[in-house]
Design a protein around this motif. Structure first.
Motif, PDB file in Angstrom:
ATOM      1  N   CYS A 107       0.840  -1.199   0.000  1.00  0.00           N
ATOM      2  CA  CYS A 107       0.000   0.000   0.000  1.00  0.00           C
ATOM      3  C   CYS A 107       0.876   1.250   0.000  1.00  0.00           C
ATOM      4  N   PRO A 108       0.708   2.120  -0.984  1.00  0.00           N
ATOM      5  CA  PRO A 108       1.596   3.285  -1.062  1.00  0.00           C
ATOM      6  C   PRO A 108       1.373   4.283   0.076  1.00  0.00           C
ATOM      7  N   VAL A 109       0.179   4.284   0.652  1.00  0.00           N
ATOM      8  CA  VAL A 109      -0.103   5.278   1.694  1.00  0.00           C
ATOM      9  C   VAL A 109       0.650   4.947   2.986  1.00  0.00           C
ATOM     10  N   PHE A 167      -1.953   5.855   8.934  1.00  0.00           N
ATOM     11  CA  PHE A 167      -2.904   5.121   8.091  1.00  0.00           C
ATOM     12  C   PHE A 167      -2.953   3.641   8.474  1.00  0.00           C
ATOM     13  N   PRO A 202      -4.727  -1.591   4.385  1.00  0.00           N
ATOM     14  CA  PRO A 202      -5.774  -2.475   3.856  1.00  0.00           C
ATOM     15  C   PRO A 202      -6.114  -3.689   4.725  1.00  0.00           C
ATOM     16  N   CYS A 243      -7.445   6.441   1.878  1.00  0.00           N
ATOM     17  CA  CYS A 243      -7.081   5.435   0.861  1.00  0.00           C
ATOM     18  C   CYS A 243      -7.125   6.082  -0.524  1.00  0.00           C
ATOM     19  N   VAL A 244      -6.069   5.890  -1.305  1.00  0.00           N
ATOM     20  CA  VAL A 244      -6.003   6.518  -2.638  1.00  0.00           C
ATOM     21  C   VAL A 244      -6.678   5.699  -3.738  1.00  0.00           C
ATOM     22  N   LYS A 245      -7.235   4.542  -3.371  1.00  0.00           N
ATOM     23  CA  LYS A 245      -7.970   3.710  -4.334  1.00  0.00           C
ATOM     24  C   LYS A 245      -7.103   3.210  -5.480  1.00  0.00           C
ATOM     25  N   CYS A 246      -5.911   2.786  -5.140  1.00  0.00           N
ATOM     26  CA  CYS A 246      -4.979   2.346  -6.181  1.00  0.00           C
ATOM     27  C   CYS A 246      -5.150   0.868  -6.524  1.00  0.00           C
ATOM     28  N   PHE A 247      -5.883   0.126  -5.705  1.00  0.00           N
ATOM     29  CA  PHE A 247      -6.114  -1.315  -5.909  1.00  0.00           C
ATOM     30  C   PHE A 247      -4.856  -2.171  -5.791  1.00  0.00           C
ATOM     31  N   GLU A 248      -3.765  -1.599  -5.249  1.00  0.00           N
ATOM     32  CA  GLU A 248      -2.554  -2.401  -5.046  1.00  0.00           C
ATOM     33  C   GLU A 248      -2.855  -3.553  -4.085  1.00  0.00           C
ATOM     34  N   CYS A 249      -3.673  -3.284  -3.063  1.00  0.00           N
ATOM     35  CA  CYS A 249      -3.964  -4.308  -2.055  1.00  0.00           C
ATOM     36  C   CYS A 249      -4.724  -5.487  -2.665  1.00  0.00           C
ATOM     37  N   ILE A 262      -9.686  -3.462  -0.883  1.00  0.00           N
ATOM     38  CA  ILE A 262     -10.306  -2.197  -1.330  1.00  0.00           C
ATOM     39  C   ILE A 262     -11.815  -2.332  -1.443  1.00  0.00           C
ATOM     40  N   ILE A 289     -12.994  -1.686   1.934  1.00  0.00           N
ATOM     41  CA  ILE A 289     -12.871  -0.259   2.247  1.00  0.00           C
ATOM     42  C   ILE A 289     -14.086   0.494   1.695  1.00  0.00           C
TER      43      ILE A 289
END
Ligand code: SF4
Ligand code: SF4
Ligand code: FES
Lengths: 293, 324
Positions: free
Chosen positions: B166-168, B175, B178, B212-218, B229, B232
């Motif tokens: 997760c980039p955050v 934070f 996820p 959450c930036v909603k990047c879908f990495e998780c 996500i 989330i």
């Protein structure tokens, strides 16, 4: 080959904060002989934020958007990664859940519409690669971008979730090692730049509520491209573009570095290579000047 | 079968570091023939057993169930015991970089200090909170439909693959990340649960779901398809349904979409920022001016409106399921 026709879902930014993206889409479509039927009845896709608030409503409204493409009997082309995500997610959910589809159609019936599930939804980047083909692009290039190192910035919602994305187009793409945009850069004659952030997030969706997170992510991306000798970045997503172009100064402050990087929309890059007039591509609408043209 | 076993030559770059003695990590190179039968954990074992006994990594079940062996290959989180070598070679080619889930948290080679992961996990009350009848007369049955509401969030094995993808997490220390959110959803969606703190905790700005930036990495990283996500998103929706969403910039940003769409079908971008920020709008003025000069902000009378607006408005009335 008969003329390619698509229903165009412009999304909101193309008509407001990134007019250059609308202009360049039209210019490139014309060059490639693609006919775009604009879905003027469409509403906003909800951009994942309406989805956080009222999921059912977002499904009904996006089903309505798709229903208009179906009425034309056309595949829907999107020009924004987040539009692509939310509309194809709607299709995915409705197609696999007949009960939900029936509930949504009950609502749509109130306005005389029906969601059938007959139209595909595909981002313009993949429409170009799947339906026109990289070979054809290569043939059509009149102004190869051969003197440029171009850093692809894929944008999350075109590559993740991969399961959903890979059901919308034929180009197999891994979110960990995406290649479509690199291939397109090369087809346009450019040198594609490999860097760590190319498949990472720009932070757009928390711009308002978590400005620091958003700025650092944007800053890292631009810095990554700069450190790998990119002359410019290119992205298929107008939201990434807004971050990389209009927020570069903030992003630089957040990571303590001066950032200077012109950022092109995917359509602008293709348009330049195909010999479109730069004026048609709206290059003067960028905050960071595109001064190499 | 055995004559079908293929082999491929792979160059491995393996992260080596000992927090007790080293200032900086180094990468050790190994070239090996890898067979189509092997998973990543087999390679780690071969490095340890055949090359360097001091090489350290966690593993226990080797069946994808204990979560100990999570690590990264070419930046991609995975479970070593589950990841087939030939799939990795298909994806990345024949040069593979083996690293811990988080370089910053490396203790010894692939072993990391997961304290932040556990602290955040614990912060969301990851258990069912319920008044229990100590001498129950009947079973406390959860129906299959009710169990399905968990959306497989209970499959989480706490491996941390998503957390460190997760980039955050790398930018905002508060934070939760996820996995903690997936756990929060898992228990808040449980019909037996009556905790009213958890949902508030995960809705707080900074630490909660709104960052959450909603990047879908998780979603990509999870080896158990927990899809954090998605949980989330559910937690956002629960906040509105349970009426605990606070009137802050993040919440107004979500609600603002409905308001804006009810008016024009498409979004009024400037109007959305104004509605979300209120007086906070002033900090956006410098960028807005630059954008305006480049023709990126239309004047109010030039903001587009969808055609057949009456349909949109009708549907928004009849299909709306939430109030704020
Ligand atoms: S979607 Fe959200 S929680 Fe998942 S990795 Fe991205 S920022 Fe982290
Ligand atoms: S959600 Fe998936 S990736 Fe994250 S800790 Fe649980 S099992 Fe691991
Ligand atoms: S060793 Fe237990 S999950 Fe891999």
């Amino acid at each position: 080959m008969s003329k390619l026709r698509y229903a165009l879902f412009t999304g909101c930014t193309a008509k407001q904060s990134t007019p250059e993206q609308y202009m360049s889409t039209m210019a490139v479509a014309k060059k490639l002989g693609i006919e775009l039927v604009e879905l003027v009845e469409a509403s906003c896709c909800g951009a994942s934020h309406l989805q956080d608030y009222d999921e059912f409503l977002s499904l009904v409204l996006n089903a309505r958007n798709i229903a208009y493409a179906e009425k034309h009997g056309l595949t829907m082309v999107t020009i924004c990664n987040t539009c692509q995500l939310n509309i194809s997610m709607t299709k995915h959910k409705l197609d696999k859940d007949p009960e939900l589809k029936a509930k949504v159609n009950e609502k749509l019936a109130e306005v005389g519409l029906e969601y059938k599930g007959t139209s595909q939804i595909i981002h313009f980047l993949y429409a170009i690669i799947d339906d026109i083909g990289l070979d054809k692009i290569r043939e059509m290039v009149v102004r190869p971008l051969s003197q440029f190192n171009i850093a692809p910035f894929y944008g999350c919602h075109n590559i993740r979730p991969s399961e959903l994305q890979n059901e919308t187009h034929k180009t197999a793409e891994s979110p960990y090692n995406p290649t479509s945009l690199d291939d397109l850069i090369i087809a346009c004659g450019g040198e594609s730049v490999d860097y760590e952030e190319k498949n990472k997030c720009c932070g757009f969706h928390v711009e308002l509520q978590a400005p620091k997170t958003a700025a650092v992510l944007t800053g890292n991306a631009i810095a990554g491209a700069m450190d790998n000798n990119a002359d410019m970045m290119v992205t298929p997503c107008p939201l990434c573009h807004l971050k990389l172009d209009t927020q570069a100064e903030h992003a630089g402050e957040a990571i303590g570095r001066e950032l200077d990087m012109p950022v092109l929309h995917m359509q602008q890059m293709v348009g330049l290579a195909l010999g479109c007039d730069p004026k048609e591509l709206g290059l003067e609408h960028h905050v960071v000047d595109v001064n190499f043209v | 079968m055995s004559d079908k076993i293929e082999t491929k030559k792979v160059k491995f770059k393996v992260f080596r570091f000992n927090a007790d003695t080293d200032y900086l990590p180094k990468y050790e190179d190994y070239e090996m023939e890898v067979t189509s039968e092997e998973v990543m954990l087999d390679i780690l074992n071969r490095i340890k057993f055949n090359h360097d006994g001091s090489f350290s990594y966690r593993r226990s079940c080797r069946h994808g169930i204990c979560g100990a062996c999570a690590m990264k290959v070419n930046g991609r989180s995975t479970l070593a015991c589950k990841e087939r070598m030939f799939d990795l070679i298909d994806l990345f080619g024949d040069e593979l970089t083996i690293e811990p889930l988080s370089i910053k948290r490396a203790v010894k080679d692939l072993v990391i200090d997961k304290k932040d992961f556990w602290d955040k996990h614990n912060a969301v009350n990851p258990y069912v909170v319920a008044d229990i009848d100590e001498e129950p007369e009947s079973e406390n049955i959860v129906s299959p439909e009710e169990a399905e509401q968990l959306l497989d969030a209970d499959y989480c094995i706490q491996c941390g693959a998503c957390h460190y993808a997760c980039p955050v997490i790398e930018i905002n220390e508060e934070f939760f990340g996820p996995a903690a959110f997936a756990a929060a959803y898992r228990f808040s969606a449980d019909v037996r649960d009556s905790d009213d703190e958890r949902l508030k905790t995960v809705n707080e700005m900074g630490q909660g779901v709104w960052d959450c930036v909603k990047c879908f990495e998780c979603a990509e990283a999870c080896p158990k398809d927990v899809n954090p996500i998605e949980k989330i998103t559910k937690l956002h929706q629960m906040a509105f349904k349970e009426g605990i969403a606070e009137n802050n910039v993040a919440v107004r940003h979500a609600v603002g979409f409905e308001k804006s769409m009810a008016k024009r079908g498409v979004l009024d971008e400037g109007g959305l920022v104004l509605y979300s920020e209120g007086l906070g709008i002033v900090k956006h003025i410098p960028v807005a001016l630059k954008m305006f000069r480049k023709g990126k902000i239309p004047l109010p009378w030039n903001i587009p409106t969808s055609e057949n607006m009456d349909e949109i408005q009708k549907l928004m009335k009849s299909s709306s399921t939430v109030k704020f």
